[in-house]
Design an enzyme around this catalytic site. Sequence first.
Site, PDB file in Angstrom:
ATOM      1  N   ASP A 127       0.866  -1.184   0.000  1.00 53.66           N
ATOM      2  CA  ASP A 127       0.000   0.000   0.000  1.00 53.66           C
ATOM      3  C   ASP A 127       0.903   1.234   0.000  1.00 53.66           C
ATOM      4  OD1 ASP A 127      -3.262   0.325   1.158  1.00 53.66           O
ATOM      5  OD2 ASP A 127      -1.988   2.097   0.854  1.00 53.66           O
ATOM      6  N   LYS A 134     -12.197   1.081 -14.593  1.00 57.31           N
ATOM      7  CA  LYS A 134     -12.665  -0.269 -14.229  1.00 57.31           C
ATOM      8  C   LYS A 134     -12.981  -1.063 -15.493  1.00 57.31           C
ATOM      9  CE  LYS A 134     -12.344   0.222  -9.795  1.00 57.31           C
ATOM     10  NZ  LYS A 134     -11.210  -0.392  -9.098  1.00 57.31           N
ATOM     11  N   ARG A 189     -27.824  14.730  -7.865  1.00 57.04           N
ATOM     12  CA  ARG A 189     -26.381  14.843  -8.125  1.00 57.04           C
ATOM     13  C   ARG A 189     -26.126  14.387  -9.563  1.00 57.04           C
ATOM     14  NH1 ARG A 189     -22.423  11.397  -4.249  1.00 57.04           N
ATOM     15  NH2 ARG A 189     -23.449   9.692  -5.338  1.00 57.04           N
ATOM     16  N   TYR A 208     -13.114   7.392 -13.502  1.00 54.02           N
ATOM     17  CA  TYR A 208     -12.979   6.271 -12.559  1.00 54.02           C
ATOM     18  C   TYR A 208     -13.629   5.012 -13.140  1.00 54.02           C
ATOM     19  CZ  TYR A 208     -14.296   3.199  -8.725  1.00 54.02           C
ATOM     20  OH  TYR A 208     -14.504   2.080  -7.942  1.00 54.02           O
ATOM     21  N   TYR A 241     -18.310  -5.034  -7.242  1.00 55.94           N
ATOM     22  CA  TYR A 241     -18.928  -4.665  -5.971  1.00 55.94           C
ATOM     23  C   TYR A 241     -20.075  -3.712  -6.224  1.00 55.94           C
ATOM     24  CZ  TYR A 241     -14.038  -5.547  -4.412  1.00 55.94           C
ATOM     25  OH  TYR A 241     -12.791  -6.028  -4.190  1.00 55.94           O
ATOM     26  N   PHE A 242     -21.112  -3.838  -5.427  1.00 62.29           N
ATOM     27  CA  PHE A 242     -22.168  -2.831  -5.429  1.00 62.29           C
ATOM     28  C   PHE A 242     -21.781  -1.775  -4.369  1.00 62.29           C
ATOM     29  CE2 PHE A 242     -25.153  -3.747  -8.798  1.00 62.29           C
ATOM     30  CZ  PHE A 242     -24.447  -4.788  -9.368  1.00 62.29           C
ATOM     31  N   SER A 275     -16.448  -2.910 -10.263  1.00 61.29           N
ATOM     32  CA  SER A 275     -17.525  -2.120  -9.660  1.00 61.29           C
ATOM     33  C   SER A 275     -18.783  -2.228 -10.501  1.00 61.29           C
ATOM     34  CB  SER A 275     -17.062  -0.664  -9.618  1.00 61.29           C
ATOM     35  OG  SER A 275     -18.142   0.186  -9.373  1.00 61.29           O
ATOM     36  N   ALA A 276     -19.924  -2.048  -9.844  1.00 57.78           N
ATOM     37  CA  ALA A 276     -21.205  -2.000 -10.547  1.00 57.78           C
ATOM     38  C   ALA A 276     -21.233  -0.851 -11.547  1.00 57.78           C
ATOM     39  CB  ALA A 276     -22.323  -1.809  -9.530  1.00 57.78           C
ATOM     40  N   ASN A 296     -18.015  11.771   0.101  1.00 66.52           N
ATOM     41  CA  ASN A 296     -18.817  11.753  -1.123  1.00 66.52           C
ATOM     42  C   ASN A 296     -19.948  10.751  -0.982  1.00 66.52           C
ATOM     43  OD1 ASN A 296     -17.100  13.404  -2.852  1.00 66.52           O
ATOM     44  ND2 ASN A 296     -15.616  11.741  -2.575  1.00 66.52           N
ATOM     45  N   ASN A 297     -19.704   9.712  -0.224  1.00 65.98           N
ATOM     46  CA  ASN A 297     -20.640   8.586  -0.188  1.00 65.98           C
ATOM     47  C   ASN A 297     -21.632   8.710   0.952  1.00 65.98           C
ATOM     48  OD1 ASN A 297     -17.786   6.969  -1.200  1.00 65.98           O
ATOM     49  ND2 ASN A 297     -19.619   6.961  -2.477  1.00 65.98           N
TER      50      ASN A 297
HETATM   51  P1  NAD Z   1      -9.580   2.729  -0.294  1.00 68.30           P
HETATM   52  O1  NAD Z   1      -9.152   4.028  -0.893  1.00 68.30           O
HETATM   53  O2  NAD Z   1      -9.992   2.702   1.122  1.00 68.30           O
HETATM   54  O3  NAD Z   1      -8.426   1.650  -0.501  1.00 68.30           O
HETATM   55  C1  NAD Z   1      -7.542   1.668  -1.592  1.00 68.30           C
HETATM   56  C2  NAD Z   1      -6.124   1.517  -1.033  1.00 68.30           C
HETATM   57  O4  NAD Z   1      -5.188   1.476  -2.109  1.00 68.30           O
HETATM   58  C3  NAD Z   1      -5.715   2.674  -0.118  1.00 68.30           C
HETATM   59  O5  NAD Z   1      -5.192   2.131   1.091  1.00 68.30           O
HETATM   60  C4  NAD Z   1      -4.633   3.413  -0.910  1.00 68.30           C
HETATM   61  O6  NAD Z   1      -3.677   3.990  -0.057  1.00 68.30           O
HETATM   62  C5  NAD Z   1      -4.081   2.309  -1.786  1.00 68.30           C
HETATM   63  N1  NAD Z   1      -3.512   2.723  -3.073  1.00 68.30           N
HETATM   64  C6  NAD Z   1      -4.067   3.543  -4.011  1.00 68.30           C
HETATM   65  N2  NAD Z   1      -3.249   3.638  -5.066  1.00 68.30           N
HETATM   66  C7  NAD Z   1      -2.162   2.857  -4.796  1.00 68.30           C
HETATM   67  C8  NAD Z   1      -0.969   2.552  -5.508  1.00 68.30           C
HETATM   68  N3  NAD Z   1      -0.710   3.076  -6.698  1.00 68.30           N
HETATM   69  N4  NAD Z   1      -0.074   1.709  -4.933  1.00 68.30           N
HETATM   70  C9  NAD Z   1      -0.307   1.178  -3.710  1.00 68.30           C
HETATM   71  N5  NAD Z   1      -1.409   1.434  -3.001  1.00 68.30           N
HETATM   72  C10 NAD Z   1      -2.328   2.268  -3.540  1.00 68.30           C
HETATM   73  O7  NAD Z   1     -10.741   2.153  -1.245  1.00 68.30           O
HETATM   74  P2  NAD Z   1     -11.726   0.921  -1.002  1.00 68.30           P
HETATM   75  O8  NAD Z   1     -13.081   1.449  -0.799  1.00 68.30           O
HETATM   76  O9  NAD Z   1     -11.143  -0.029  -0.028  1.00 68.30           O
HETATM   77  O10 NAD Z   1     -11.715   0.288  -2.464  1.00 68.30           O
HETATM   78  C11 NAD Z   1     -10.839  -0.766  -2.818  1.00 68.30           C
HETATM   79  C12 NAD Z   1     -11.034  -1.086  -4.284  1.00 68.30           C
HETATM   80  O11 NAD Z   1     -12.411  -1.419  -4.516  1.00 68.30           O
HETATM   81  C13 NAD Z   1     -10.736   0.076  -5.234  1.00 68.30           C
HETATM   82  O12 NAD Z   1     -10.117  -0.447  -6.398  1.00 68.30           O
HETATM   83  C14 NAD Z   1     -12.090   0.632  -5.549  1.00 68.30           C
HETATM   84  O13 NAD Z   1     -12.119   1.270  -6.807  1.00 68.30           O
HETATM   85  C15 NAD Z   1     -12.934  -0.634  -5.564  1.00 68.30           C
HETATM   86  N6  NAD Z   1     -14.368  -0.359  -5.334  1.00 68.30           N
HETATM   87  C16 NAD Z   1     -14.737   0.346  -4.222  1.00 68.30           C
HETATM   88  C17 NAD Z   1     -16.083   0.665  -4.015  1.00 68.30           C
HETATM   89  C18 NAD Z   1     -16.509   1.480  -2.829  1.00 68.30           C
HETATM   90  O14 NAD Z   1     -17.623   2.023  -2.855  1.00 68.30           O
HETATM   91  N7  NAD Z   1     -15.722   1.567  -1.759  1.00 68.30           N
HETATM   92  C19 NAD Z   1     -17.057   0.224  -4.944  1.00 68.30           C
HETATM   93  C20 NAD Z   1     -16.641  -0.518  -6.051  1.00 68.30           C
HETATM   94  C21 NAD Z   1     -15.278  -0.799  -6.229  1.00 68.30           C
HETATM   95  N1  UFG Z   2     -26.462  10.391  -1.693  1.00 67.91           N
HETATM   96  C1  UFG Z   2     -27.164  11.403  -1.062  1.00 67.91           C
HETATM   97  N2  UFG Z   2     -26.455  12.264  -0.268  1.00 67.91           N
HETATM   98  C2  UFG Z   2     -25.101  12.172  -0.082  1.00 67.91           C
HETATM   99  C3  UFG Z   2     -24.423  11.122  -0.741  1.00 67.91           C
HETATM  100  C4  UFG Z   2     -25.125  10.261  -1.549  1.00 67.91           C
HETATM  101  O1  UFG Z   2     -28.374  11.533  -1.213  1.00 67.91           O
HETATM  102  O2  UFG Z   2     -24.527  12.992   0.633  1.00 67.91           O
HETATM  103  C5  UFG Z   2     -27.236   9.420  -2.515  1.00 67.91           C
HETATM  104  C6  UFG Z   2     -26.802   9.376  -3.971  1.00 67.91           C
HETATM  105  O3  UFG Z   2     -27.499  10.354  -4.715  1.00 67.91           O
HETATM  106  C7  UFG Z   2     -27.167   7.936  -4.339  1.00 67.91           C
HETATM  107  C8  UFG Z   2     -26.939   7.159  -3.047  1.00 67.91           C
HETATM  108  O4  UFG Z   2     -26.962   8.140  -2.011  1.00 67.91           O
HETATM  109  O5  UFG Z   2     -28.543   7.856  -4.664  1.00 67.91           O
HETATM  110  C9  UFG Z   2     -25.605   6.425  -2.999  1.00 67.91           C
HETATM  111  O6  UFG Z   2     -24.544   7.327  -3.297  1.00 67.91           O
HETATM  112  P1  UFG Z   2     -23.019   6.964  -2.988  1.00 67.91           P
HETATM  113  O7  UFG Z   2     -22.199   8.147  -3.366  1.00 67.91           O
HETATM  114  O8  UFG Z   2     -22.885   6.446  -1.607  1.00 67.91           O
HETATM  115  O9  UFG Z   2     -22.735   5.726  -3.956  1.00 67.91           O
HETATM  116  P2  UFG Z   2     -22.834   5.594  -5.544  1.00 67.91           P
HETATM  117  O10 UFG Z   2     -23.867   4.573  -5.834  1.00 67.91           O
HETATM  118  O11 UFG Z   2     -22.956   6.895  -6.199  1.00 67.91           O
HETATM  119  O12 UFG Z   2     -21.369   5.043  -5.926  1.00 67.91           O
HETATM  120  C10 UFG Z   2     -20.729   3.986  -5.202  1.00 67.91           C
HETATM  121  C11 UFG Z   2     -19.208   4.185  -5.239  1.00 67.91           C
HETATM  122  C12 UFG Z   2     -18.689   3.999  -6.629  1.00 67.91           C
HETATM  123  C13 UFG Z   2     -19.129   2.684  -7.163  1.00 67.91           C
HETATM  124  C14 UFG Z   2     -20.621   2.526  -7.077  1.00 67.91           C
HETATM  125  C15 UFG Z   2     -21.004   1.133  -7.460  1.00 67.91           C
HETATM  126  O13 UFG Z   2     -18.877   5.485  -4.784  1.00 67.91           O
HETATM  127  O14 UFG Z   2     -17.286   3.992  -6.585  1.00 67.91           O
HETATM  128  O15 UFG Z   2     -21.059   2.749  -5.755  1.00 67.91           O
HETATM  129  O16 UFG Z   2     -22.375   0.984  -7.475  1.00 67.91           O
HETATM  130  F1  UFG Z   2     -18.758   2.580  -8.460  1.00 67.91           F
END
Ligand code: NAD
Ligand code: UFG
Length: 336
Positions: free
Chosen positions: A31, A154, A293, A150, A178-179, A125-126, A199-200
């Site tokens: 990492d 993927k 959004r 982004y 992942y969803f 990712s979904a 953001n989420n």
């Molecule tokens: P996260 O940011 O918490 O974890 C990613 C980790 O990778 C971090 O610890 C970061 O420091 C490390 N990293 C980033 N770039 C790197 C590099 N070049 N070399 C070494 N380390 C590096 O994110 P997460 O939520 O745990 O997501 C993990 C994976 O799942 C990501 O690929 C993300 O795109 C994917 N994913 C996440 C979500 C979500 O909503 N969290 C949904 C779908 C897919």
């Molecule tokens: N939302 C709000 N208020 C907020 C944040 C989000 O109403 O402050 C709503 C969004 O409009 C959406 C829902 O909550 O309807 C979920 O939003 P998130 O931002 O939590 O998640 P997304 O579905 O937009 O995206 C997430 C990850 C992406 C991934 C995707 C896969 O951020 O990386 O899920 O389904 F690709």
Amino acid sequence: MRVLVTGGLGFIGSETVIRLIENCHEAIIVDNLSNSKIGVLDKIEQITGVRPHCHVVDCCDEDGFEKVFVEEGKMDAAIHFAGLKAVGESTKKPVEYYTNNLLSTLVLVKLMRKHDVHSIIFSSSATVYGVPKRVPLYETDPIGEATNPYGQTKIMIERILSDVNKADPSFNVILLRYFNPIGGHPSGLLGEDPNGIPNNLMPYIAQVAVGKRDHLNVFGDDYPTPDGTGVRDYIHVVDLAEGHVAALKKLKENPGVVVYNLGTGKGTSVLELVHAFEKATGVKIPYVVAPRRPGDVTENYANCDKAFKELGWKAKLNIEDACRDAYRFQTKGASK
Ligand code: NAD
Ligand code: UFG
């Protein structure tokens, strides 16, 4: 198995490392700490009693990364979590997103092939489905048009890994789509700890719950859904981590390229999640309705039958479990 885990200190990676250790695998973390803290390693040790090898290295740095392969010797598989993941940020920093996500994967695969590691599990990712024509989404549904860099990374990485398998069928690829991962470790020690304004949805709700933010903005209440707010498939990160353990087992069959949705199969609206959080924690979440959004889809949830049939995996926890664990982390482990 000895498993290289890139991004193993992140939200999903750290939870997966714990499940790997608990299932008698060895995890070797790489990492670069760009979105995580080294203290996560102490928490993994506190939870499992094992301190995994951890290399603070950027996966894009081929020389530095190769030293990890040389030092660690034989490894059986890699799980590739490392990457940048913020949708909005990716539209402002496309070069950084394409470079980090694509280059880290290319360097990883090059080194895996050179050092005889034949299997990879990739965090997809979904988002690759784009705007769904219908829900639930099946793995056989067409890949859509990603609305942001982004999502494009993927789609591109799924293609790159599939092409590597075409050139060398002994190279196994499991693409896990992942969803919406939420929740945290039940101890409250690990969870999602975004820098700045989340953001989420779930980390935002959790920060409102502890008074760090004033109220939640609900992005749109005029969607064609039962209560007008957006619907997603929220999956507990512990269930998601289990999915990786199940996928590792599948690699033993030399499956070639396979893809699985990891979700719950159930859609939950923004307001349903808010109410579930209130019920699970007893904390009221004030919210105001804000404009939609840009880029958000109306509804998005998975069909997960394939993962159940072929991996024997399905999500066991519900959104209230996830709300409770996200809140526990917010009050205990998260940065104040
Ligand atoms: P996260 O940011 O918490 O974890 C990613 C980790 O990778 C971090 O610890 C970061 O420091 C490390 N990293 C980033 N770039 C790197 C590099 N070049 N070399 C070494 N380390 C590096 O994110 P997460 O939520 O745990 O997501 C993990 C994976 O799942 C990501 O690929 C993300 O795109 C994917 N994913 C996440 C979500 C979500 O909503 N969290 C949904 C779908 C897919
Ligand atoms: N939302 C709000 N208020 C907020 C944040 C989000 O109403 O402050 C709503 C969004 O409009 C959406 C829902 O909550 O309807 C979920 O939003 P998130 O931002 O939590 O998640 P997304 O579905 O937009 O995206 C997430 C990850 C992406 C991934 C995707 C896969 O951020 O990386 O899920 O389904 F690709």
